[in-house]
Design an enzyme around this catalytic site. Structure first.
Site, PDB file in Angstrom:
ATOM      1  N   ASP A   1       1.191  -1.267   0.135  1.00 59.61           N
ATOM      2  CA  ASP A   1      -0.079  -0.276   0.233  1.00 59.61           C
ATOM      3  C   ASP A   1       0.682   0.894  -0.321  1.00 59.61           C
ATOM      4  O   ASP A   1       2.036   1.450   0.323  1.00 59.61           O
ATOM      5  CB  ASP A   1      -0.788  -0.255   1.156  1.00 59.61           C
ATOM      6  CG  ASP A   1      -1.607   0.921   1.357  1.00 59.61           C
ATOM      7  OD1 ASP A   1      -2.677   1.793   0.221  1.00 59.61           O
ATOM      8  OD2 ASP A   1      -2.144   1.695   2.346  1.00 59.61           O
TER       9      ASP A   1
ATOM     10  N   ASN B   1      -8.453  -1.105   4.027  1.00 62.49           N
ATOM     11  CA  ASN B   1      -8.216  -0.585   2.974  1.00 62.49           C
ATOM     12  C   ASN B   1      -7.324  -1.936   2.195  1.00 62.49           C
ATOM     13  O   ASN B   1      -7.857  -2.804   1.370  1.00 62.49           O
ATOM     14  CB  ASN B   1      -8.472   0.371   2.045  1.00 62.49           C
ATOM     15  CG  ASN B   1      -6.754   1.126   2.331  1.00 62.49           C
ATOM     16  OD1 ASN B   1      -6.975   0.874   3.115  1.00 62.49           O
ATOM     17  ND2 ASN B   1      -7.047   2.294   1.099  1.00 62.49           N
ATOM     18  N   ASP B   2      -6.267  -2.073   2.716  1.00 61.21           N
ATOM     19  CA  ASP B   2      -5.684  -3.168   3.117  1.00 61.21           C
ATOM     20  C   ASP B   2      -6.004  -4.935   3.209  1.00 61.21           C
ATOM     21  O   ASP B   2      -5.161  -5.845   2.399  1.00 61.21           O
ATOM     22  CB  ASP B   2      -4.301  -2.966   2.824  1.00 61.21           C
ATOM     23  CG  ASP B   2      -3.969  -0.875   3.161  1.00 61.21           C
ATOM     24  OD1 ASP B   2      -4.039  -0.763   1.618  1.00 61.21           O
ATOM     25  OD2 ASP B   2      -3.064  -1.041   3.362  1.00 61.21           O
TER      26      ASP B   2
END
Lengths: 373, 1144
Positions: free
Chosen positions: B395, B835-836
């Protein structure tokens, strides 16, 4: 306190421990200990095997093993051994008749005489072995068919032998327990071998065969024990038991003259009970003590071997042998060790030389290779 | 009534608040819900034994050993059941005790939770109840600092503004306060409240909740209120900063979101484990074929030697059916040889992994003084996988960068404003000459203020009130200082008035805080939100108040958020901020060009940019928007979609006022880490939701893209060039790039890749989310597959790949795509935010960074580290070592059991295939448990064939073990061959010795047990010394364990043979060992055979030396001087970004 703190773990208990550790340990902001172990910095010896360190070892091994091998080989070769097969397979061999006329329930024993010549005199103690071939003493059914606790003199096992002894556990007719039970005991080698020396002047002397000292000391004194009270006579001590079906006499008559060699502690019996590793084997039968004077124990010349032929081996294509052998510090005659040592020693030495050459070549090559790089 | 139709649905549940029938005249049927008892334990006293045993025997290995054990019990087998029963019993017991203990702890924790006393309001009275007795519909009262006993809808708060604060540290690890709201306009006395709540069935998403509340008042139509996550108080969260609240229980017990969230993750299996299973199959095959060979030969042999007179069969044996006997013989052989697949390997592997993982948590290099935490290991199953990584997906925000936002500059109406170093300018404005040539010009004051107001209003930031009114001042200041440092919740001392010093900002994203603080620098201070009124302090030190009407929340798809406020004057304003790509289509186009330039320039400099827009709403527009929003919020079905549609409708036709640039600093040593990882042969892919320009400049800064990297772009921008349809263009571009990167590129050899920085043909690939979805889901099926292949091939030939504008799910898609590509490369995802999570879960190994975006990533990861830079040591040192250790462990285990069992197999040829064991039962049992287990365990925990410093310094060493190098079939065959060689040497060496069994100097002979003992002695010494030869790192533990086990073997053999054991049927080994040692020949043969066995090994070590690691170390250290220089180049963002402009 949350119920979930243990709930969060993996289903599989094997892996969950670490999460407990990490979770609780880290949350309480403990800085990891700075110990050598935890930081994987334990002082360590880091040996690196290089040609430099290994080469001397190869040479040392080579130089050590070759003399040992030669020593072993010479020792083995110096051992005198005489082996004679008296099975009686060929029609014109002395024991052919005995071998052929064998029946299980004959009461008279068949005797045959084999004569042979020792070319060289046997010095020092001579050991007389009997050898059997194609006899599977290491068959599983056979090996386990014994009751060590009965042989150890435990009274309850005497009258109620282990199930492992089947089918040699009880006498099929009298239903009495067999002592000693089992297939091993039942098949005790029962040929009697006697050795006569034929003096050059024609006299026959019986060679004195010592039947003690042929079994392991611990077997004779600890592992095997006669049941019952020492003071009682043997018949009393083995009362209520039957002899093994193939035996001609009960166990307490194996050596009636010597109570120290009778019953379970009969050394012939003990030797037989130590099952052999391979289907061709030899077992120590008698010892011929060396004479107090310097005369050879068995001088060269003609000998007669008197065999009381009781033990049938033809039915399973077996062979019976009598072996006379002297013994060295390494045991009986066996050139294998000597040859193996010489071989391995030579290989080591040879490899050492090869490595030395490679080592030198490589060194120069790598030095030159490093420069353009 | 409207909800009549909904009632039958299974999708929702209806809750009668306070168990009162609603409407009052209708009959009240109490619905059935589960009670609030938390059962996290798996067992009870009664079912522990059967259930635990069942669970354990579900493991295939345990089941196999159970079968072997049962065969031994039922069939007459050569070895007693004890030999396999004892180890199995040991394993099962240890596991059961461990699981039992853990379950006991769970019981204890459960009890504590279930018996916790809570206050429940019943008929206006407060009743103390056990937590477990709470039913759905109960009104529960919770006081400050207490934990919510179940999921509650907040009805009443002691705070005036109808809010309460909670921390959810135990749920998602976020320690900041979150605000929750009461349902609007309720009676103050809950006793008279008569209402029902309709809400969805329990589901595990912590941040989702939809429901509505019907309030019945005096025979009117019921009022309907929407309920969202902001009204729901989750079990496990703590009430803070609020004296007490009342709430109605909606989900209880095992249906609470917390309980639903603690279902185990799917288990990841490592490549090593797959190898083990493959090897196991080979060994199983060997085992079965050995047993078959022996069974066949036995019956062939028995044709001649069936039953000699000395060894008759028992009656039972004679009676049994021939075929049954064959079968039991086969089973017996299986049992005899079953040690080739040892129970203990599983135990040792588990122990190695479990204990080995402690070294990660213990490593002080992973300790981060800022957050006072070290690394965290969530699973120990994947330790060795860390040494096998081929692709790293990282990320950007918070992982490559610090997620420590600082407001850098803004642009208002196309004029650039940059904050100076000090506050020397009077108004805090300083105009620099940007590319815009309107030097020294400023936007109108009105626009400036509008922009700053927008910054002050358009956010969800909250003021953190000092939570310790009752404590003294010093404490407060300390606390603030700590917060400033630890949480990054900025407190700007310079610009705040002294009485407000203890103010802190809380927000879901650090960007917002940076913006609010940025506005503060320019004189607009956000003072907080009080009962729907936002207060700001303007430049003139006047307090302005705006009524907050609606918040249109941020979501990753829309990529913007808005607020609707009503000013004092009654104007209704909508302020919106968001990513440029999502903003530009929604604003009036005339503004766009001026701003776009700034945004792009800022983005290439590595800043995060946001555009700010506003819009005036007239009364009708507002009324319509308001109605739409309310309706959408009340929807039970598809609420998200409906809300999104409304949001999109409202956020149109806005006027762009400006843009902001926020800098996100790189993580410490990000560039060095990336270089090391690339040097180790890993391909680094950056997957980010950020803009391409921002992400690209981060990549340059991290050294993922170099000056001479040729960038291949596949983005909407390149796709829209040329004026043809996107599909065609995509096709062309893919082919073109493929030609460039794959076909024309010289074949990449592993050895030379290090020099790519010189070679010049170095490609970087950039793709954005939209293009990716085109690649992945092309209109026609064959095309799609072809595109995917092309895409993968291009990517695999690029040194770095940047995927920007990714939705979380797309990140996971990419990981999956690579994971399933040819060769099944091992992937690793590293990220810090929610979100990862999807990519962390998808990849083989998921690494969480303990960053600022909460603990979602950490919770779902396999390993968590405080900083990105720790990844280097985690992979290059720990991963490498773990892999080497476990690979060696596995190979060694198979080897040592092969040469253990092979003599036993060979012996069958000499004992009439009668299943006679060569070794005594004690040796059979103890071999794997005691004699040879400890040295390999110590080895597999302590071995450092190359020391850690060297591993870190020379990242190329990592390539030596790539692609499961130590568990390839070639090496497996080598080990197997070695095992066979050793087995043959052991057996036949002793076999030739026993051609004359008179081995003692008194002429006495050795029997079969002596034979076995000699073989076994050689075996134990050889396998232990073989390990000693392989050990490169001798700590005192290795010495202790290796020499200790040998000594133990000797001691045990004396002891075992020294006593007539009353519990044994056979005294087979009585004095066998002692007698063996009294024989010179036995000594000689043991020494000879050990040496002969180890000879090839020593020879190989010496011959391999020239190409061994030692030489490589020398070489690489000689070649190194250039590479550090290249990496040590000053990492100036600006220069890189300038280059990036020219490359494309």
């Amino acid at each position: 306190m949350m119920a979930s703190s243990y709930n969060a773990k993996e289903e599989d208990g094997h892996h969950s421990g670490s999460s407990t550790h990490g979770g609780t340990g880290a949350a309480k902001n403990k800085k990891p200990d700075n110990t050598a172990f935890k930081q994987q910095r334990l002082p360590a010896w880091q040996p690196i095997l290089t040609a430099g360190t290994v080469l001397p070892a190869f040479f040392v091994i080579g130089l050590l093993f070759i003399p040992i091998g030669i020593g072993l080989y010479v020792t083995s070769n110096n051992i005198k051994e005489y082996e004679i097969d008296y099975t009686g397979v060929e029609p014109n061999t002395p024991c052919y008749d005995c071998a052929n006329s064998f029946t299980w329930n004959s009461t008279t024993s068949c005797v045959c005489t084999v004569n042979f010549t020792l070319v060289q005199p046997f010095e020092s103690n001579v050991y007389m072995y009997y050898g059997l071939s194609n006899f599977y003493q290491n068959h599983r059914r056979y090996v386990k068919s014994r009751d060590d606790s009965q042989l150890n003199g435990v009274q309850s096992s005497l009258t109620n032998p282990s199930k492992e002894c089947e089918p040699y556990r009880t006498n099929p007719e009298t239903k009495l327990p067999i002592a000693p039970c089992g297939a091993i005991a039942n098949s005790l080698f029962n040929d009697t071998l006697e050795l006569y020396y034929n003096h050059p002047d024609g006299n026959m002397t019986k060679v004195n065969l010592v039947k003690k000292g042929i079994a392991w000391y611990t077997d004779k004194h600890v592992k095997f024990r006669n049941p019952g009270n020492e003071k009682d006579n043997f018949t009393e001590r083995f009362k209520g038991t039957a002899k093994p079906v193939n035996w001609m006499k009960p166990v307490y008559e194996l050596d009636p003259l010597d109570p120290e060699n009778n019953g379970f502690i009969n050394e012939d019996f003990i030797v037989w009970m130590r099952t052999a590793a391979l289907p061709t084997f030899r077992k120590l039968y008698r010892i011929i003590q060396k004479k107090p004077d310097s005369a050879p124990t068995l001088p060269s010349g003609r000998y007669f071997l008197n065999v009381t032929y009781n033990y049938p081996v033809r039915s399973f294509d077996g062979r019976k042998r009598m072996i006379l052998s002297t013994i060295s510090w390494m045991g009986g005659k066996n050139p294998f060790l000597g040859i193996a040592y010489i071989t391995v020693g030579s290989i080591c030495f040879f490899l050492g030389v090869v490595l030395l050459i490679i080592h030198h070549k490589y060194d120069t090559r790598s030095n030159s290779a490093d420069i353009p790089n | 009534m409207k909800f009549g139709g909904d009632e039958g649905r299974v999708h929702s549940r209806t809750i009668y608040v306070g168990h009162k029938s609603c409407p009052p005249n209708e009959a009240y049927i109490p619905p059935k819900f589960c009670d609030n008892r938390i059962v996290s334990s798996k067992y009870t006293v009664w079912n522990f034994l059967p259930k635990n045993l069942f669970e354990q025997f579900r493991r295939i290995a345990n089941f196999y050993f159970l079968i072997i054990f049962l065969v031994q019990v039922i069939v007459d087998t050569p070895t007693s059941p004890v030999t396999s029963g004892l180890p199995l019993f040991f394993v099962i017991t240890v596991t059961a005790v461990k699981q039992g203990y853990e379950d006991w702890l769970r019981h204890k924790a459960d009890r504590e939770v279930n018996e916790y006393r809570v206050s429940v309001l019943e008929d206006g009275r407060r009743i103390r109840k056990m937590s477990a007795k709470i039913k759905v519909g109960d009104i529960v009262e919770v006081e400050e600092d207490e934990t919510f006993p179940c999921d509650l809808i907040l009805l009443q708060s002691s705070r005036d503004d109808g809010t309460c604060f909670v921390t959810t540290a135990s749920l998602d690890g976020e320690s900041n306060h979150k605000t929750h709201y009461t349902v609007a306009d309720l009676e103050s006395d809950l006793q008279y409240l008569s209402s029902t709540i309709e809400c969805e069935q329990p589901q595990p998403d912590l941040y989702k909740f939809v429901g509505r509340m019907h309030i019945y008042r005096n025979s009117q139509e019921p009022d309907v209120r929407s309920l969202g996550p902001e009204n729901l108080l989750l079990k496990g969260a703590n009430l803070k900063n609020t004296q007490k609240i009342c709430g109605v229980a909606v989900y209880t017990g095992m249906e609470t979101k917390m309980a639903l969230n603690y279902q185990g993750k799917s288990q990841k299996r490592s490549a090593v484990e797959k190898s083990i299973n493959a090897f196991l199959l080979v060994y199983l095959f060997i085992l079965v074929s050995k047993a078959l060979v022996c069974t066949t030969l036995k019956y062939v042999w028995q044709g001649k030697h069936d039953e000699p007179w000395y060894n008759e069969k028992t009656q039972k044996e004679k009676d049994t059916n021939q075929y049954l006997k064959m079968f039991t013989d086969f089973l017996s052989f299986m049992v005899l040889f079953n040690f080739i697949i040892p129970v203990s390997m599983y135990v040792t592997v588990e122990m190695q992994k479990f204990l080995g993982s402690f070294f990660i948590t213990w490593d002080k290099d992973f300790f981060d003084p800022e957050i006072q935490e070290g690394a965290l290991v969530n699973t120990s199953d994947l330790n060795e996988e860390l040494g096998q990584v081929e692709y790293i997906f990282t990320d950007k925000t918070g992982t490559l960068t610090q997620n420590n936002m600082e407001f850098i500059e803004c642009c208002i109406d196309g004029f650039q404003y940059k904050h100076g170093d000090g506050s020397s300018e009077l108004d805090g404005f300083c105009v620099t000459d940007g590319p815009v040539n309107k030097i020294q010009q400023k936007a109108g004051r009105e626009r400036e203020e509008l922009f700053l107001r927008a910054l002050c209003l358009c956010h969800t930031v909250q003021i953190k009130e000092s939570t310790m009114h009752r404590q003294d001042q010093i404490d407060q200041i300390d606390q603030i200082g700590q917060i400033d440092q630890v949480d990054g919740l900025g407190v700007d001392h310079e610009f705040l008035h002294p009485p407000q010093k203890e103010m802190g900002f809380i927000a879901s994203s650090p960007d917002e805080i940076a913006l609010v603080k940025g506005a503060m620098r320019y004189g607009f201070t956000f003072l907080g939100l009080e009962s729907k009124n936002m207060k700001i302090l303007n430049r003139n030190k006047d307090v302005e108040t705006y009524e907050l009407l609606h918040v249109l929340n941020f979501d990753p798809v829309r990529r913007r958020m808005s607020v609707m406020v009503r000013s004092k004057t009654g104007d209704i304003l909508l302020f919106c901020k968001g990513a440029d790509s999502s903003m530009f289509p929604q604003v009036r186009q005339e503004e766009v060009e001026r701003i776009r330039m700034h945004v792009e320039r800022n983005a290439t400099e590595g800043y995060r940019t946001l555009c700010v827009a506003y819009k005036h709403l007239n009364a009708q527009e507002y009324a319509r928007a308001d109605a739409d929003l309310r309706e959408a919020r009340l929807a039970l079905q598809d609420r998200e979609e409906k809300l999104m549609a409304v949001y999109n409708r409202v956020e149109t036709d806005m006027i762009l006022i400006g843009a902001t640039a926020v800098e996100d600093q790189l993580q410490d040593e990000a560039a060095q880490t990336m270089e090391a990882l690339q040097g180790a042969g890993m391909k680094v892919w950056v997957l980010t939701g950020d803009k391409m320009e921002t992400a690209k400049s981060t990549c340059y800064a991290c050294g993922l893209f170099k000056k001479n990297t040729e960038l291949l772009e596949l983005t909407l921008r390149t796709l829209e060039d040329g004026g043809r349809s996107r599909e065609e263009r995509l096709h062309d571009l893919l082919l073109e790039y493929h030609k460039k990167a794959v076909q024309d590129a010289p074949p990449v050899k592993l050895g030379i890749t290090r020099s790519w920085s010189v070679a010049g043909h170095d490609y970087g690939f950039i793709i954005d989310g939209a293009s990716l979805s085109m690649v992945l889901s092309s209109s026609s099926e064959p095309n799609s597959r072809r595109y995917k292949n092309l895409f993968l091939q291009i990517c695999q030939n690029c040194t770095a790949v940047l995927c920007c504008r990714m939705a979380p799910l797309q990140k996971a898609q990419i990981v999956k795509l690579v994971k399933n590509s040819k060769g099944n490369p091992i992937t690793l995802s590293v990220g810090d935010g929610a979100n990862d999570v999807s990519m962390i879960l998808e990849a083989h190994v998921g690494i969480g960074i303990k960053g600022k975006e909460g603990r979602q990533a950490v919770k779902n990861s396999d390993y968590a580290i405080p900083k990105l830079k720790h990844l280097k040591k985690l992979l290059l040192a720990h991963g490498h070592l773990y892999y080497v250790r476990i690979a060696h462990l596995v190979q060694y285990f198979f080897y040592k059991n092969l040469c253990f069992i092979l003599p036993q197999f060979l012996y069958q040829f000499f004992c009439g295939y009668s299943q006679q064991p060569l070794y005594d039962a004690a040796y059979l049992t103890m071999y794997n448990i005691c004699f040879t287990s400890m040295p390999i365990l110590a080895y597999s925990l302590l071995e450092q064939h190359i020391c850690i410093e060297v591993l870190l310094e020379h990242s190329t060493l990592y390539r030596n073990i790539a692609k499961n190098a130590m568990l390839r079939w070639k090496l497996f065959l080598y080990w197997t061959a070695l095992g066979i060689f050793h087995g043959l040497v052991f057996f036949f060496g002793v076999r030739f010795l026993f051609s004359n069994p008179a081995l003692q100097d008194n002429g006495q002979v050795f029997g079969n047990w002596s034979y076995g003992t000699i073989v076994f002695t050689v075996l134990v010494f050889t396998v232990t010394l073989k390990l000693a030869l392989d050990t490169r790192h001798w700590t005192w533990i290795n010495h202790f364990v290796i020499w200790g086990s040998l000594a133990f073997y000797v001691f045990f053999s004396f002891f075992w043979g020294g006593i007539i054991w009353p519990f044994l049927k056979h005294q087979r080994l009585y004095f066998v060992f002692a007698n063996m040692l009294s024989s010179v020949s036995a000594w000689l043969v043991i020494i000879l055979l050990i040496l002969l066995s180890l000879l090839p090994e020593i020879l190989l070590v010496v011959l391999r030396k020239p190409r061994g690691p030692h030489a490589r170390q020398k070489k690489s250290s000689a070649g190194d001087p250039q590479s550090p220089q290249s990496s040590a180049r000053p990492l100036l963002t600006r220069t890189f970004s300038d280059e990036s402009n020219t490359v494309i």
